[in-house]
Scaffold this active site. Structure first.
Site, PDB file in Angstrom:
ATOM      1  N   GLU A   1       0.802  -1.228   0.000  1.00  0.00           N
ATOM      2  CA  GLU A   1       0.000   0.000   0.000  1.00  0.00           C
ATOM      3  C   GLU A   1       0.833   1.276   0.000  1.00  0.00           C
ATOM      4  O   GLU A   1       0.379   2.307  -0.483  1.00  0.00           O
ATOM      5  CB  GLU A   1      -0.982   0.014   1.178  1.00  0.00           C
ATOM      6  CG  GLU A   1      -2.128  -0.978   1.058  1.00  0.00           C
ATOM      7  CD  GLU A   1      -1.813  -2.321   1.684  1.00  0.00           C
ATOM      8  OE1 GLU A   1      -0.634  -2.574   2.014  1.00  0.00           O
ATOM      9  OE2 GLU A   1      -2.743  -3.139   1.850  1.00  0.00           O
TER      10      GLU A   1
ATOM     11  N   PHE B   1     -10.753  -6.735  14.645  1.00  0.00           N
ATOM     12  CA  PHE B   1      -9.743  -7.212  13.705  1.00  0.00           C
ATOM     13  C   PHE B   1      -9.541  -6.168  12.596  1.00  0.00           C
ATOM     14  O   PHE B   1     -10.490  -5.705  11.986  1.00  0.00           O
ATOM     15  CB  PHE B   1     -10.183  -8.555  13.101  1.00  0.00           C
ATOM     16  CG  PHE B   1      -9.229  -9.078  12.077  1.00  0.00           C
ATOM     17  CD1 PHE B   1      -7.945  -9.477  12.439  1.00  0.00           C
ATOM     18  CD2 PHE B   1      -9.595  -9.168  10.742  1.00  0.00           C
ATOM     19  CE1 PHE B   1      -7.055  -9.950  11.491  1.00  0.00           C
ATOM     20  CE2 PHE B   1      -8.711  -9.636   9.786  1.00  0.00           C
ATOM     21  CZ  PHE B   1      -7.429 -10.036  10.165  1.00  0.00           C
ATOM     22  N   GLN B   2      -8.314  -5.800  12.364  1.00  0.00           N
ATOM     23  CA  GLN B   2      -7.931  -4.808  11.352  1.00  0.00           C
ATOM     24  C   GLN B   2      -8.648  -3.465  11.534  1.00  0.00           C
ATOM     25  O   GLN B   2      -9.010  -2.810  10.565  1.00  0.00           O
ATOM     26  CB  GLN B   2      -8.137  -5.371   9.937  1.00  0.00           C
ATOM     27  CG  GLN B   2      -7.186  -6.545   9.662  1.00  0.00           C
ATOM     28  CD  GLN B   2      -7.092  -6.940   8.199  1.00  0.00           C
ATOM     29  OE1 GLN B   2      -8.025  -6.761   7.431  1.00  0.00           O
ATOM     30  NE2 GLN B   2      -5.946  -7.500   7.822  1.00  0.00           N
TER      31      GLN B   2
ATOM     32  N   LYS C   1     -17.763  -0.405   6.842  1.00  0.00           N
ATOM     33  CA  LYS C   1     -18.400  -1.415   5.990  1.00  0.00           C
ATOM     34  C   LYS C   1     -19.923  -1.273   5.960  1.00  0.00           C
ATOM     35  O   LYS C   1     -20.542  -1.446   4.915  1.00  0.00           O
ATOM     36  CB  LYS C   1     -17.996  -2.810   6.489  1.00  0.00           C
ATOM     37  CG  LYS C   1     -18.335  -3.918   5.510  1.00  0.00           C
ATOM     38  CD  LYS C   1     -17.581  -5.194   5.849  1.00  0.00           C
ATOM     39  CE  LYS C   1     -18.022  -6.355   4.975  1.00  0.00           C
ATOM     40  NZ  LYS C   1     -17.149  -6.567   3.814  1.00  0.00           N
TER      41      LYS C   1
ATOM     42  N   MET D   1      23.948   9.215   0.884  1.00  0.00           N
ATOM     43  CA  MET D   1      23.782  10.554   1.427  1.00  0.00           C
ATOM     44  C   MET D   1      24.312  10.615   2.863  1.00  0.00           C
ATOM     45  O   MET D   1      24.970  11.578   3.254  1.00  0.00           O
ATOM     46  CB  MET D   1      22.298  10.933   1.365  1.00  0.00           C
ATOM     47  CG  MET D   1      22.018  12.396   1.303  1.00  0.00           C
ATOM     48  SD  MET D   1      23.110  13.274   0.205  1.00  0.00           S
ATOM     49  CE  MET D   1      21.989  14.318  -0.653  1.00  0.00           C
TER      50      MET D   1
END
Lengths: 572, 168
Positions: A50, A112-113, A162, A469
């Site tokens: 993602e 959950f999630q 949802k 760097m």
């Protein structure tokens, strides 16, 4: 007629003219995905992570000027987007990020999630909200597209539980919304602009400093015309690089920490600085007390909050860059700046940008120049690090080509996915990703996205076997104590061998095998004579191409101004 | 930079979930010195009004107002610093384990300050004060100097623009 929330979401995307959605599936967006499945005219791009997904949307948005649309699930799907959302926030990239959320009766239960993604992204979005009422869904989606793309653009996050996706409700998607707390500036204060013009006209040593805002407002042509009508030299920020063609006689170069000597000197010595579309980031100003010490400063920016935030200015002008320049062009009369331009030209002669030919491998300058020549008119997308600075120094942009880079946040891992997104947005153009061996490894899984969607980009890895760097800081300021910056397999994380050319240990990964594993074309370049043939082959290939350039680790980016020091204190 | 001093803002915001967190988060995220924040409803049920006290110099204060204005949920920012306003703060002070003599002193203080003794017990009194924030500061200082066992509960200041007078 009432329709399900998911149907309204898809309707909104279609009415906004969205043709690509960068998506990664999950349980809390499967309803929306199913609805999209049944609409053939929106293409879903399946990323492999993602964070990369949002960078792809950024690349798409930066290349096209359109709003990038992302669709991810709740929990980890949402948290993975955070770095890239911050990146878009700092570089003013219009995005609408839709996150699925657990049903409202589960919110707050550590379901959950479930995460509070709106809370987590509050300080890095232009607007973010959880939809809590099916009736407001249409209005909120419209707000998202309006807010993301107007004023100073930025990312908007809409979190949709949802149950809202499934609930029936109004089917209308509004044409427009009135938002009482959001009124982007759409005009210019003529009196203030006149004052600015008068001051600029009175200057002996005038300078224009142009930033990324000029590009965002599409004011490149007007800026060029304005500069030419008045004979004022132009320096750019990194985000502004290319807003006027680099072969233009008035162009001095990039200013800032790794800017051109002449550009930094010109800003230090000018008596009026006309800055437009830049927020005076610390990478541009260095020590604020020493910045442009002789100058009275005019600052044109579309966002009031950007003005007098870092640098206190003499004449603030709150305006879109294009609007302001349109007026200024009308008034513009030529100034006598020959002497001043000769002084600047002498600085350039004194310390031009150039790198020595290396003892082995190839020099970043050679590679950048060859890339510019081979891919004239391309979209050049960089990652973050030394290669990025070399690209800003040595890639030559003409009026067709442009640079896409992570300027504000400096996000390693940005380059490769952003290049994929840019190519999706502009399939007819060459897209060249310039990246380092460190940044490449931060999102290399996206080669699968490129292969599966048939997206041809040319990725040039500047492999110096170090996180260069920081290694450069260790080399110059920390007694060459190279802790955790070597990317070779070693017996200890403390790389005490002062000799960076010690090549006994193994470098991982083998980028050629990696390219091969995904079915891409890999080309390794270890000496100068191989540069052009490799680029020519890459240009002709139908496959995604990876070219690995062997860059000597001891190459450093110069000039350099140490953080917090004055811009005149350049290490040359 | 201008003088570092106490300044006041009235903020009209959308009465929505998360707005208070967003406003408060701006102050912490950008290291602005927030000293007091109260929030309540207005005549419009979808609009809340906050009274915010900050301690800052001129430049930072300008930036705070601009940053607040960039928030989509912020409808209006009113700078109360140099405006005629009426300001009040509710304060409760519980004086515990006091002697009869101290109790008498508590009543004298209440009378002088024009505040109320709203509850009393054998060895304790509860004071309620609705004064300006500054006056309450003074009251607190006096109570601390006079009594050893005190609980103080302060509500934060609420301000409204004055009509023809000012009390701050």
């Amino acid at each position: 007629m009432d329709i399900a929330g998911k149907k309204l979401i898809v309707k909104a995307l279609m009415e906004e003219g969205v043709d690509k959605v960068f998506a990664y599936p999950g349980g809390m967006i499967v309803d929306i995905m199913d609805e999209l499945y049944q609409k053939a005219d929106i293409e879903l791009i399946l990323a492999r992570h993602e964070q990369a997904l949002v960078h792809e949307a950024e690349g798409y948005a930066r290349a096209t000027g359109k709003t990038g649309v992302c669709l991810v699930t709740s929990g980890p799907g949402a948290t993975n987007t955070i770095t890239a959302i911050a990146d878009a926030h700092y570089d003013s990239v219009p995005l609408v990020v839709i996150t699925g959320q657990v049903a409202q009766d589960l919110i707050g239960n550590d379901a959950f999630q479930e995460v509070d993604i709106v809370g987590m992204t509050r300080s890095i979005t232009k607007y973010g909200v959880t939809v809590r009422d099916r009736k407001s869904l249409g209005r909120i989606l419209k707000m998202a597209f309006v807010i993301a793309s107007t004023g100073k653009p930025g990312p908007v996050l809409i979190d949709i539980p949802k149950d809202i996706q499934q609930a029936a409700g109004p089917g209308e998607y509004p044409d427009q919304v009135s938002i009482r707390g959001y009124k982007p500036n759409e005009s210019v204060h003529i009196g203030q602009l006149k004052k600015a013009y008068k001051l600029l006209k009175s200057a002996k040593h005038p300078m224009i400093l142009a930033g990324g805002g000029v590009r965002i407002s599409g004011a490149e042509d007007k800026l060029l015309e304005f500069a030419h009508r008045m004979n004022i030299p132009v320096a750019t920020t990194i985000m502004g690089k290319g807003v006027i063609p680099e072969d233009d006689p008035l162009y001095v170069g990039n200013s800032g920490m790794h800017g051109r000597y002449a550009a930094n000197m010109a800003i230090m010595e000018c008596d009026v600085l006309f800055s437009i579309g830049t927020r005076f980031n610390d990478r541009i100003t260095g020590d604020l007390n020493e910045f442009a010490p002789k100058a009275r400063i005019i600052h044109v920016d579309v966002e009031t909050a950007s003005i007098s935030r870092n640098v206190v200015v003499d004449i603030p002008v709150v305006s879109d860059a294009a609007l302001a320049l349109e007026k200024l062009v009308e008034w513009a009369e030529p100034m006598k700046t020959d002497k001043w331009r000769t002084i600047i030209a002498d600085w350039e002669k004194e310390h031009p940008l150039s790198m020595k030919k290396p003892a082995y491998g190839v020099s970043p300058q050679q590679v950048c120049e060859a890339i510019s020549d081979t891919f004239s008119g391309a979209l050049f997308v960089t990652d973050v690090g030394q290669h990025q600075m070399w690209a800003t120094q040595y890639i030559k942009l003409n009026s067709d080509s442009r640079l896409i880079t992570s300027g504000g946040l400096g996000t390693m891992g940005f380059g490769f996915p952003a290049a994929i997104g840019a190519k999706i947005g502009a399939p007819e153009r060459d897209v060249v990703c310039i990246t380092g061996d460190g940044g490449m490894q931060m999102n290399m899984q996206e080669m699968a996205t490129a292969m599966c969607h048939g997206i041809k980009t040319v990725t040039c890895i500047f492999n110096n076997e170090y996180l260069g760097m920081v290694r450069q800081m260790q080399q110059m300021f920390f007694g060459k104590r190279y802790g955790i910056t070597s990317l070779r397999k070693q017996s200890t994380w403390r790389d005490t061998s002062k000799d960076v050319t010690n090549r006994e240990s193994q470098y991982v990964p083998d980028f050629m095998k990696w390219a091969d594993a995904y079915g891409a074309l890999g080309i390794r370049v270890t000496e100068e004579s191989e540069i052009l043939p490799a680029l020519t082959q890459a240009k002709a290939s139908d496959l995604p191409v990876v070219i690995e350039f062997t860059i000597p680790p001891e190459e450093v980016v110069l000039p350099m101004v140490q953080g917090g020091k004055a811009m005149s204190e350049m290490i040359l | 930079m201008g003088k570092v001093k106490k300044r006041w803002i009235a903020l009209y915001v959308e009465n929505e979930v998360g707005v208070l967190a967003k406003v408060a988060g701006l102050f912490s995220g950008k290291s602005y010195n927030l000293s007091s924040l109260t929030v309540g409803t207005t005549e419009h049920e979808d609009i809340s009004r906050m009274t915010i006290g900050v301690t800052s110099d001129d430049i930072t204060f300008e930036q705070i107002k601009k940053q607040l204005n960039t928030m989509v949920e912020v409808i209006k920012v009113v700078d109360l610093t140099d405006m005629p306003i009426h300001m009040k703060e509710v304060l409760f002070a519980k004086l515990k384990r006091i002697t009869a003599e101290e109790k008498a002193e508590a009543f004298r203080i209440a009378e002088t300050y024009g505040i109320t003794v709203i509850d009393i017990d054998r060895d304790a009194v509860l004071l309620e004060s609705t004064l300006t924030e500054r006056r309450n500061d003074e009251l607190c200082a006096l109570l601390r100097a006079t009594f050893s066992h005190i609980d103080i509960v302060r509500g934060g200041a609420v301000a409204v623009e004055g009509l023809s007078t000012s009390c701050r």
